[in-house]
Design an enzyme around this catalytic site. Structure first.
Site, PDB file in Angstrom:
ATOM      1  N   LYS A  40       0.832  -1.213   0.000  1.00  0.00           N
ATOM      2  CA  LYS A  40       0.000   0.000   0.000  1.00  0.00           C
ATOM      3  C   LYS A  40       0.867   1.265   0.000  1.00  0.00           C
ATOM      4  O   LYS A  40       0.489   2.294  -0.549  1.00  0.00           O
ATOM      5  CB  LYS A  40      -0.902  -0.022   1.234  1.00  0.00           C
ATOM      6  CG  LYS A  40      -1.918   1.099   1.306  1.00  0.00           C
ATOM      7  CD  LYS A  40      -2.877   0.836   2.436  1.00  0.00           C
ATOM      8  CE  LYS A  40      -3.839   1.970   2.693  1.00  0.00           C
ATOM      9  NZ  LYS A  40      -4.791   1.643   3.764  1.00  0.00           N
ATOM     10  N   GLU A  59     -10.952   6.226   4.985  1.00  0.00           N
ATOM     11  CA  GLU A  59     -10.950   5.330   6.153  1.00  0.00           C
ATOM     12  C   GLU A  59     -11.598   5.975   7.385  1.00  0.00           C
ATOM     13  O   GLU A  59     -12.451   5.349   8.027  1.00  0.00           O
ATOM     14  CB  GLU A  59      -9.522   4.860   6.459  1.00  0.00           C
ATOM     15  CG  GLU A  59      -9.019   3.852   5.434  1.00  0.00           C
ATOM     16  CD  GLU A  59      -7.512   3.678   5.432  1.00  0.00           C
ATOM     17  OE1 GLU A  59      -6.839   4.195   6.351  1.00  0.00           O
ATOM     18  OE2 GLU A  59      -6.998   3.022   4.500  1.00  0.00           O
TER      19      GLU A  59
END
Ligand code: AMP
Length: 620
Positions: free
Chosen positions: A85, A183
């Protein structure tokens, strides 16, 4: 065990009508997939009952994902890729300079980083796709059907390139992305904070290796990320290291202990840390030297308090950046495994002066929020269910003359959005126009981030300022930008979708916002100067062209001299730094050329009227 869905007749959609949708938390260390079943959102376990999927892929013949890959990390490190990521949407040069030390065999290229593996050269997008595919299979097996779509979460600070890379990975994995969700927003949704009319929430996310704090504002159903801050190298692992060092001191283990022993010590430390989340003390058993000891709560707190304090500083910064004080925060949501530590909760509660939300498993909370959102987007909820909207984190603009930025979509605009603005040509006979798309809050292009460039060609040659070019900026629900330019007479058209332009550091958005605040005053001054310089250039060009055509014919010697003196004066001043002086000089030039302009106008009217009567024109 198969789950049976029971519903009252007519109250719920029949199982075959229920569209299967999932939320995916694609994490740096671990990933999860969650779904809503019978109105309850929860994460889905794999065949062995594990909910977490380590975000690790091992490449040999077939890609192995998760725990199976993790086991091979030591024996085959070059083919076992973790933390991918951190590479998404980045250039190799950035990865080398951002301190992301990853021990892989990178292919030397300037563009997207590629890693040499036993399965060939692979991009971070392909590796992420393998993780996503694993989660897709898990969900489809568990739900016994194909997924219609997914919501994937990304950090709030992810830029367009990183978001696009995440979407590309999903496409490659055969997933339809309903939308990407920030998120922290997902965590707020999991706790139902979006059901309130409005509020300001802090999302405190302390995981294994990173810390993020986000301040969200909910207003009329829209979550806006007001500020983000954090530390990309602070997490549970640092707590483990600290405890391991303490054990080494207590047990008299030398600092240059074998690598294998250090590993064991870190394991012992981690177990002790996790034990202390529920017990008063933890036993320490260092087998390789036959040492036993104990770590009690008091010692533990003393050790870890400075680390927890390190997370409070970014909280302060985020509040300051958002222009808020602690008293403005309505709710605090805890995310990440390390927020299980009671001491962390205590310190966070002390700082924000409110009890944080901790009821949902902090590892699952983001995936659960994503699942709730996916369920709504897939159409499984009544129409009146609120749809969550996002906003653009940074302004999107276009370069105009003088290297200045004209903002087309200001930061914090609710997306999806489309905005159009008209532009014109700067020079006589100009047949092409360069469109430079930039992102950021500053006034000068050089201080903003360049996203894309393209050209509109074939503009009909006309006098400067007489063509009309409509530039449209469109941001879709995932924050991806399409820019088009259309010349209104001919309809010629050119467009671009902003593809990954790699190379932005994690903290870049934060830095860009801060810079814009710090430089606001200078920027306004620079903008004023540049605008005057552009105007000076325009006036000089126009006057020179006019003098060339009509100067000899329409001006007397002394008039010519006066104009030339004023022109010289402007030429001298225009590259300086005195915006006011340039402005005055332009005004002066304007004044001394007024008569010339009037004569030119008369001359062109009489030329146009030659052979016609005034009446002919009046009738039209
Ligand atoms: P995450 O990256 O969110 O999965 O968080 C992983 C981190 O959470 C690791 O450092 C774990 O040691 C830590 N962690 C997990 N459970 C606990 C616990 N019960 N107490 C303290 N830390 C924990």
């Amino acid at each position: 065990m198969a789950l049976l869905q029971i519903s009252e007749p007519g109250q719920s959609t029949a199982p075959h009508q229920h569209r299967l949708a999932a939320g995916i938390d694609l994490g740096t260390t671990n990933s999860l997939v969650a779904t809503v079943r019978s109105g309850i959102a929860d994460t889905l376990p794999d065949a062995d009952g594990y909910h977490l999927l380590p975000s690790i892929v091992h490449y040999a013949d077939e890609p192995l994902v998760g725990y199976a890959a993790q086991k091979l990390a030591n024996s085959d490190p070059l083919n076992t890729i973790a933390s991918v990521k951190r590479l998404m949407g980045r250039g190799l040069a950035d990865i080398k300079t951002t301190g992301t030390r990853l021990p892989y065999d990178f292919v030397e290229t300037d563009a997207m980083p590629m890693i040499n593996t036993a399965a060939g050269k692979l991009s971070p997008v392909q590796i992420s796709a393998d993780i996503l595919q694993n989660l897709k299979q898990r969900a489809e097996k568990s739900l016994d059907g194909d997924l219609t779509g997914v919501v994937i979460t990304v950090p709030a600070y992810f830029d367009d390139a990183q978001r696009q890379a995440t979407k590309d990975a999903a496409t490659l994995a055969g997933l339809k992305v309903l939308r990407l969700l920030n998120e922290p927003t997902a965590a707020a949704v999991a706790y139902g904070l979006d059901k309130n009319a409005e509020g300001i929430h802090a999302i405190y996310d302390l995981g294994g290796g990173t810390f993020d704090i986000s301040i969200l504002r909910l207003q009329k159903g829209v979550f806006e990320v007001m500020a983000t801050a954090g530390d990309s190298a602070l997490g549970g692992d640092d707590f483990d290291r600290l405890i391991a060092e303490w054990i080494m001191q207590q047990a008299g283990i030398a600092e240059d202990a074998e690598h294998q022993h250090i590993r064991q010590l870190l394991e012992i430390a981690r177990t002790a840390k996790e034990t202390l989340s529920t017990e008063d003390s933890a036993l320490l058993n260092v087998k390789f030297i036959g040492w036993q000891g104990e770590l009690n709560q008091q010692q533990f707190k003393q050790l870890i308090d400075p680390l927890i304090q390190k997370t409070i500083m970014p909280c302060r910064r985020a509040l300051r950046d958002a222009g808020l004080t602690v008293g403005d925060i309505n709710d605090v949501v805890m995310v990440g495994g390390s927020t299980r530590m009671p001491r962390v909760r205590e310190k966070v509660s002390d700082f924000f002066k409110c009890e944080p939300h901790v009821d949902i498993d902090p590892d699952k909370v983001v995936a659960i929020g994503a699942a709730i959102q996916a369920d709504i987007l897939a159409g499984n909820k009544p129409d009146d269910e609120m749809l969550l909207l996002d906003v653009t984190p940074l302004s999107l603009g276009i370069e105009t003359m003088g290297g200045l930025v004209e903002k087309i979509i200001p930061r914090n605009t609710t997306i999806p959005v489309a905005k159009a603005q008209e532009f014109t040509t700067f020079k006589d006979g100009q047949t092409a126009m360069a469109v430079h798309v930039v992102q950021g809050e500053r006034e000068l292009v050089t201080d903003c981030r360049s996203l894309a460039r393209f050209e509109l060609r074939g503009i009909p040659a006309m006098v400067a300022g007489s063509t009309r070019i409509v530039v449209t900026y469109q941001v879709d629900a995932d924050g991806l930008l399409s820019v088009s330019a259309t010349e209104t007479i001919t309809g010629i058209h050119s467009e671009i979708t902003v593809k990954p332009s790699y190379g932005l550091e994690d903290q870049e958005i934060e830095r860009m916002l801060k810079d814009s605040l710090e430089h606001a005053k200078d920027d306004v001054a620079t903008r004023t100067l540049r605008e005057q310089q552009v105007e000076a250039d325009r006036v000089i060009n126009a006057l020179r062209a006019a003098l060339k055509i009509d100067g000899d014919r329409l001006l007397k010697q002394d008039e010519f001299l006066t104009i030339n003196t004023a022109l010289d004066q402007l030429l001298k001043l225009k590259d300086g730094t005195n915006a006011q002086a340039i402005k005055r000089s332009i005004e002066k030039l304007d004044e001394v050329t007024k008569e010339f302009a009037a004569r030119r106008m008369d001359a062109s009217i009489s030329k146009a009227m030659k052979g016609h009567t005034v009446n002919e024109f009046m009738e039209n």
